[in-house]
Each structure stands twice: as C-alpha cells, then as structure tokens.
Scaffold this motif. Structure first.
Motif, PDB file in Angstrom:
ATOM      1  N   ARG A 280       0.788  -1.237   0.000  1.00 25.53           N
ATOM      2  CA  ARG A 280       0.000   0.000   0.000  1.00 25.53           C
ATOM      3  C   ARG A 280       0.816   1.282   0.000  1.00 25.53           C
ATOM      4  N   ASN A 281       2.105   1.213   0.290  1.00 28.05           N
ATOM      5  CA  ASN A 281       2.861   2.455   0.506  1.00 28.05           C
ATOM      6  C   ASN A 281       4.096   2.573  -0.378  1.00 28.05           C
ATOM      7  N   THR A 282       3.945   2.198  -1.634  1.00 25.71           N
ATOM      8  CA  THR A 282       5.047   2.357  -2.578  1.00 25.71           C
ATOM      9  C   THR A 282       4.486   2.577  -3.969  1.00 25.71           C
ATOM     10  N   ASP A 283       5.268   3.236  -4.814  1.00 25.21           N
ATOM     11  CA  ASP A 283       4.872   3.416  -6.215  1.00 25.21           C
ATOM     12  C   ASP A 283       5.475   2.335  -7.113  1.00 25.21           C
ATOM     13  N   LEU A 284       6.126   1.331  -6.520  1.00 23.92           N
ATOM     14  CA  LEU A 284       6.619   0.198  -7.295  1.00 23.92           C
ATOM     15  C   LEU A 284       5.428  -0.686  -7.695  1.00 23.92           C
ATOM     16  N   PRO A 285       5.495  -1.366  -8.833  1.00 24.43           N
ATOM     17  CA  PRO A 285       4.366  -2.189  -9.274  1.00 24.43           C
ATOM     18  C   PRO A 285       4.180  -3.422  -8.400  1.00 24.43           C
ATOM     19  N   VAL A 286       2.944  -3.681  -8.007  1.00 28.45           N
ATOM     20  CA  VAL A 286       2.622  -4.851  -7.198  1.00 28.45           C
ATOM     21  C   VAL A 286       1.511  -5.644  -7.884  1.00 28.45           C
ATOM     22  N   ASP A 287       1.428  -6.943  -7.563  1.00 29.95           N
ATOM     23  CA  ASP A 287       0.391  -7.776  -8.154  1.00 29.95           C
ATOM     24  C   ASP A 287      -0.854  -7.781  -7.271  1.00 29.95           C
ATOM     25  N   GLU A 288      -1.831  -8.634  -7.635  1.00 27.89           N
ATOM     26  CA  GLU A 288      -3.098  -8.659  -6.918  1.00 27.89           C
ATOM     27  C   GLU A 288      -2.952  -9.152  -5.484  1.00 27.89           C
ATOM     28  N   ARG A 289      -1.831  -9.802  -5.163  1.00 29.57           N
ATOM     29  CA  ARG A 289      -1.609 -10.279  -3.794  1.00 29.57           C
ATOM     30  C   ARG A 289      -0.824  -9.284  -2.949  1.00 29.57           C
ATOM     31  N   GLY A 290      -0.454  -8.167  -3.542  1.00 26.67           N
ATOM     32  CA  GLY A 290       0.329  -7.176  -2.812  1.00 26.67           C
ATOM     33  C   GLY A 290       1.817  -7.458  -2.810  1.00 26.67           C
ATOM     34  N   LEU A 291       2.306  -8.250  -3.775  1.00 25.75           N
ATOM     35  CA  LEU A 291       3.730  -8.568  -3.894  1.00 25.75           C
ATOM     36  C   LEU A 291       4.357  -7.748  -5.016  1.00 25.75           C
ATOM     37  N   VAL A 292       5.620  -7.382  -4.840  1.00 23.26           N
ATOM     38  CA  VAL A 292       6.325  -6.620  -5.874  1.00 23.26           C
ATOM     39  C   VAL A 292       6.495  -7.489  -7.118  1.00 23.26           C
ATOM     40  N   ARG A 293       6.152  -6.929  -8.266  1.00 25.30           N
ATOM     41  CA  ARG A 293       6.358  -7.655  -9.521  1.00 25.30           C
ATOM     42  C   ARG A 293       7.836  -7.601  -9.894  1.00 25.30           C
ATOM     43  N   VAL A 294       8.436  -8.753 -10.110  1.00 26.81           N
ATOM     44  CA  VAL A 294       9.843  -8.785 -10.494  1.00 26.81           C
ATOM     45  C   VAL A 294      10.037  -9.717 -11.689  1.00 26.81           C
ATOM     46  N   ARG A 295      11.132  -9.501 -12.374  1.00 30.28           N
ATOM     47  CA  ARG A 295      11.535 -10.379 -13.465  1.00 30.28           C
ATOM     48  C   ARG A 295      12.337 -11.536 -12.898  1.00 30.28           C
ATOM     49  N   ALA A 296      12.702 -12.453 -13.764  1.00 31.77           N
ATOM     50  CA  ALA A 296      13.459 -13.618 -13.308  1.00 31.77           C
ATOM     51  C   ALA A 296      14.846 -13.242 -12.800  1.00 31.77           C
ATOM     52  N   ASP A 297      15.374 -12.077 -13.235  1.00 28.95           N
ATOM     53  CA  ASP A 297      16.687 -11.640 -12.737  1.00 28.95           C
ATOM     54  C   ASP A 297      16.569 -10.795 -11.476  1.00 28.95           C
ATOM     55  N   LEU A 298      15.350 -10.713 -10.905  1.00 34.19           N
ATOM     56  CA  LEU A 298      15.033 -10.033  -9.640  1.00 34.19           C
ATOM     57  C   LEU A 298      14.960  -8.520  -9.759  1.00 34.19           C
ATOM     58  N   ARG A 299      15.010  -8.005 -11.004  1.00 34.10           N
ATOM     59  CA  ARG A 299      14.753  -6.581 -11.193  1.00 34.10           C
ATOM     60  C   ARG A 299      13.248  -6.334 -11.163  1.00 34.10           C
ATOM     61  N   VAL A 300      12.835  -5.226 -10.568  1.00 34.61           N
ATOM     62  CA  VAL A 300      11.413  -4.909 -10.454  1.00 34.61           C
ATOM     63  C   VAL A 300      10.851  -4.576 -11.834  1.00 34.61           C
ATOM     64  N   GLY A 301       9.643  -5.072 -12.087  1.00 37.56           N
ATOM     65  CA  GLY A 301       8.976  -4.817 -13.357  1.00 37.56           C
ATOM     66  C   GLY A 301       8.656  -6.099 -14.087  1.00 37.56           C
ATOM     67  N   THR A 302       8.445  -5.982 -15.364  1.00 39.55           N
ATOM     68  CA  THR A 302       8.163  -7.126 -16.224  1.00 39.55           C
ATOM     69  C   THR A 302       9.181  -7.165 -17.350  1.00 39.55           C
ATOM     70  N   ASP A 303       9.129  -8.221 -18.157  1.00 39.48           N
ATOM     71  CA  ASP A 303      10.044  -8.322 -19.288  1.00 39.48           C
ATOM     72  C   ASP A 303       9.829  -7.180 -20.265  1.00 39.48           C
ATOM     73  N   GLU A 304       8.602  -6.666 -20.309  1.00 40.28           N
ATOM     74  CA  GLU A 304       8.300  -5.564 -21.233  1.00 40.28           C
ATOM     75  C   GLU A 304       8.563  -4.196 -20.619  1.00 40.28           C
ATOM     76  N   ALA A 305       8.468  -4.088 -19.303  1.00 43.84           N
ATOM     77  CA  ALA A 305       8.604  -2.783 -18.641  1.00 43.84           C
ATOM     78  C   ALA A 305       9.392  -2.926 -17.354  1.00 43.84           C
ATOM     79  N   GLN A 306      10.688  -2.694 -17.437  1.00 40.94           N
ATOM     80  CA  GLN A 306      11.551  -2.779 -16.260  1.00 40.94           C
ATOM     81  C   GLN A 306      11.564  -1.442 -15.519  1.00 40.94           C
TER      82      GLN A 306
END
Length: 478
Positions: A280-306
């Motif tokens: 609830r208290n960050t502008d980083l992208p989170v999923d429907e469970r409230g977890l930070v979205r990360v790529r497989a290399d642990l960078r925040v974001g998705t493969d299309e939008a890091q």
C-alpha cells in the motif's frame, strides 16, 4: 547502473534484514570493491531470525538467541538503521523510515532493494487480536514456550476439571509447515512434561490443529500428508480439516463445525500476508496479492517494462519460478528460495553496477522436510518419502548447515548434544516480561498472593457449577 572509478559511490538501500536482505548485504560486502557503493540496511530488529528453527525454540530444543544472527556483527561495512520503512517513493528515490525512537527520517538512494518479507496473515475473527500469538519472530516463540510451561505450573495446583483442562488446551491455526511443526514440537514437549508433573495425566492435555483446507502440508503429496495426520492423531492430537475458527473470544474456541471448547494457548500460523509497505505504501508495481512484480533476474517490473534501479526478492516479491513446468508459476515463500535469491541478488547488483548482465534465478527444490517433535519427522523429494527418526535427523542436519555463520551452527549443535544427555530445559521465563515485579514487591514473598487465593476460590466454585472462571489461576502469584 554503472559506476566509474572516482565518481560518487552508488547508494544502495536495502529494506528489510530477513533472509533475502541479510544475504544480499552480506554478499555485497564480499563482492564490492572499496568505494564502489555505500550500502544501507533498514530493519527494526538488528538481527536476522532463522525462522525454520522457531518451532524448536517453542519446545526448548534450541536457545532463542541462537536462531538470531546479528546484523551489526556480520555486516561491518553496511550502515544499519534500526527502524521500519513506512513508504517508498521510487520516483524521487526516497524512502521514509520511522526509527525505533519514533522519529521519521527520509533516506535518499540511487538503487533500492525491497526485501521486507511478509507478515502473518490474519482474519477479522473475534478474539484473535486479544488471544493469538503468531510465529514469525523469536519473541513470539519464547512467549509460546513460556505460556505453555506456566500453564503446567498453574494446572498442577488445580483439581481435575474444566479449568485444568482449559489451561492445557493448545490450538494451532494453520496446516502449513510452520503450523504443523510448532504443533508437533509442542505436543512432544507437553507429553514429555507429564513426567515432571505427577499431578497431571495425559487426559488433561488437548491439542487441536485447525486448517480451512481439506489437507495439511500442501508442499508434500497426498500420501505423506495423510501419514502426518494419522501420526499426530496416534499421539493424541485432534485434527480439524476443512474447518475455520469462528471465534476465539473469552478463552473459548468456536469452530465452523459448531464445536466449542475452552482454550489456553492459541497460535496463529495461517500463512503469509503482504507487507503493508509493499502492498500500500510504494509506487513500485505490485500484483493482486500485494507482492512486488519482479523479473526472473530479480529486477522490479516485467520483461516488457523494467523499473530502473529497483530490485526485490524473498517473501514480498512475486519471483517467476523458471524450474516449474506450470506457466506463470511463482516461487513459494520459504527460506530455501529467500536465501538463494539474496545471494543471486548481491551478485546481480554488482554485475549491473559494473555494466554486466545479471543472471536469472533458477533453483530446483532440494525437497521438503519437517520436524514433528523429538525423533519424528517427514521428508519428501519427488517420489522419495522418508518418515520418522531418519527424517528428523535429516531436518536437523539440513538446517544446521543452512543457518548462517559457523558461530551459530556450533551453538545450535552444542545445545542439541547437551539435550541428548540432560533433556530439554523446562524452566519458564515468563517473568522477564515483568522485570520490575520483584523489585516492586520488595522481597515480600506474599505479594500478589491474595489475588491468587481469590482466583483459586473462584476456580473451586466454577468446578462445582461446571463453569469456567473469568480469571486465570494464580495470575499474579510470585
């Protein structure tokens, strides 16, 4: 990211000092060149807790301090800030921290690592907020142990009846590994304690394991899960599957099946909930469970939008599970993944800092293992299932190797070896939560006894009328 020699060091902020956060900082200290980056870690405790050992702490098989790894002792080149991160404004590269003295502090950074972990998942059940104890922190494990030991002392003063049985009734909510392990360990401790309490018998104990699902231990297959249920039942446990706790108010448990009983100790281990700062208290992208979205290399974001300069791992991150055949699968929140993600995260941060390509997280499970009390356990790796004493030894062997630092490994081993000869220590330390009580009593051995006598009188009246007294027995004695 990039950092050319002679320029200002990169400022790396790590939010949380659990498995992933500790191993990230520890790895950075080993890999970073001097002056290459400045690392700051924010955590309210000042230590990392090795959570797989907490069930054994509740049973007195491991000393509480031995499951904690000091951040300041092992992170000598990292700035440690004792406090809670309350919000993250990545657009402006700042995090707000409430330090342990209550002050608000804004910390600037170049790169952020979110390893805040998860919190215990709770539900708005009447009485839970007043009665339940979780099991994510060592303080909770110590409180559970002390409450059970103190209950034995109090019950030994009472005649057979409802109040004695209530004091020795334990309910664990949650059939995952944490819930099953603490249930098995406490059941083992309680049955062992009967040898030291001749006033009490096996019929005075009541242990209830409650889970809303139709089975326990979802990480193992059906047959081992059924074996664990039958094993615990043979030891006197009552297993309530497909059942929910409707109320825990006033020292009574009401189940969705309609069953109701007096309860002395309630342990809530019903899974993980999202960390508020992440959900609830960050502008980083989170999923429907409230977890930070990360790529497989642990960078925040998705493969299309890091998201630049942002990384996350551990229980607060939705990490893709490349080892799973299921498309879109995420790694399960456990210590095995969090430790390995933390190690990779440190390597990837350094690689990115030096203009190299980070690696993806890929880890095949080593199997799952759980303790069910002294000499009892369950292990599964694919189709291989091991039960009983050998599985229990495997549990201890794996975790003593996995707990960080040789100092902690040796301390844990020494306690285990001494227990072989002398057994577990059964001295409660509940009075440490009231450290000034003896000082204020002024040496009067009868301080508080009047209240205790009143409690005992009410218990006697309650036994005669088959009613439970409102007050617990010998609440203020000693």
């Amino acid at each position: 990211m990039g950092n050319i020699s002679g320029q200002t060091p990169e400022k790396i902020l790590i939010v949380g000092g659990g498995y992933a956060g500790f191993y990230t900082a520890w790895g950075l200290e080993k890999k970073l060149r001097r002056g290459e980056a400045e690392v700051t870690l924010v955590d309210p405790h000042g230590y990392m807790t090795y959570q797989p050992f907490l069930p054994e702490v509740t049973a007195g098989s491991i000393e509480a301090r031995h499951v904690m790894v000091s951040l300041r002792r092992h992170l000598r080149r990292t700035t440690i800030i004792a406090g809670h991160t309350t919000s993250i404004d990545h657009a402006h590269r700042t995090a707000t921290v409430r330090t342990n003295d209550g002050a608000l502090r804004e910390i600037g950074y170049d790169t952020i690592v979110v390893t805040a972990g998860a919190v215990t998942r709770t539900f708005p059940v009447p009485g839970v907020a007043d009665e339940a104890i979780g099991l994510k922190h060592v303080e909770e494990a110590v409180a559970i142990r002390d409450q059970l030991l103190t209950a034995f002392d109090r019950a030994a003063l009472l005649p057979p009846g409802n109040e004695r049985r209530r004091l020795l009734t334990v309910t664990v909510v949650g059939g995952g590994f944490t819930g099953v392990e603490v249930f098995g360990e406490l059941l083992s401790l309680a049955t062992g304690l009967l040898r030291s309490y001749p006033e009490l018998g096996r019929d005075d104990l009541a242990f209830h394991l409650v889970d809303a699902n139709k089975r326990i231990l979802p990480e193992v297959t059906d047959e081992p899960g059924r074996w664990v249920v039958e094993h615990l039942k043979r030891r006197g446990a009552r297993i309530h599957l497909g059942t929910q706790v409707v109320s825990a108010a006033d020292g009574r448990i009401l189940l969705s099946t309609g069953e109701s009983y007096g309860n002395g100790l309630l342990i809530w281990a019903a899974g993980n909930g999202s960390n508020p700062v992440v959900a609830r208290n960050t502008d980083l992208p989170v999923d429907e469970r409230g977890l930070v979205r990360v790529r497989a290399d642990l960078r925040v974001g998705t493969d299309e939008a890091q998201v630049p300069h942002a990384w996350a791992a551990g229980d607060n991150a939705a990490v893709p599970d490349l080892a799973s055949p299921v498309p879109g699968a995420r790694t399960v929140p456990n210590a095995q993944h969090a430790v390995r993600q933390g190690k990779l995260l440190a390597a990837n941060l350094v690689a990115d800092l030096r203009g190299k390509q980070p690696r993806q997280y890929l880890h095949h499970s080593l199997g799952v293992v759980a303790t069910l009390g002294i000499g009892q356990g369950i292990f599964q790796y694919r189709r291989l299932v091991i039960k009983g004493f050998l599985a229990w030894l495997m549990h201890r062997g794996y975790h003593v190797l996995a707990v960080p630092t040789w100092e902690r490994k040796v301390r844990v081993l020494l306690v285990w070896v001494s227990a072989v000869f002398f057994g577990r220590d059964i001295i409660p330390l509940a009075t440490v939560q009231r450290p000034r009580a003896a000082f204020l009593a002024g040496g009067d051995p009868f301080a508080g006894i009047d209240g205790a006598r009143a409690d005992l009188a009410r218990v006697a009246d309650a036994q005669a009328t088959d009613d439970r007294p409102e007050l617990s027995v010998v609440r203020d004695a000693g």
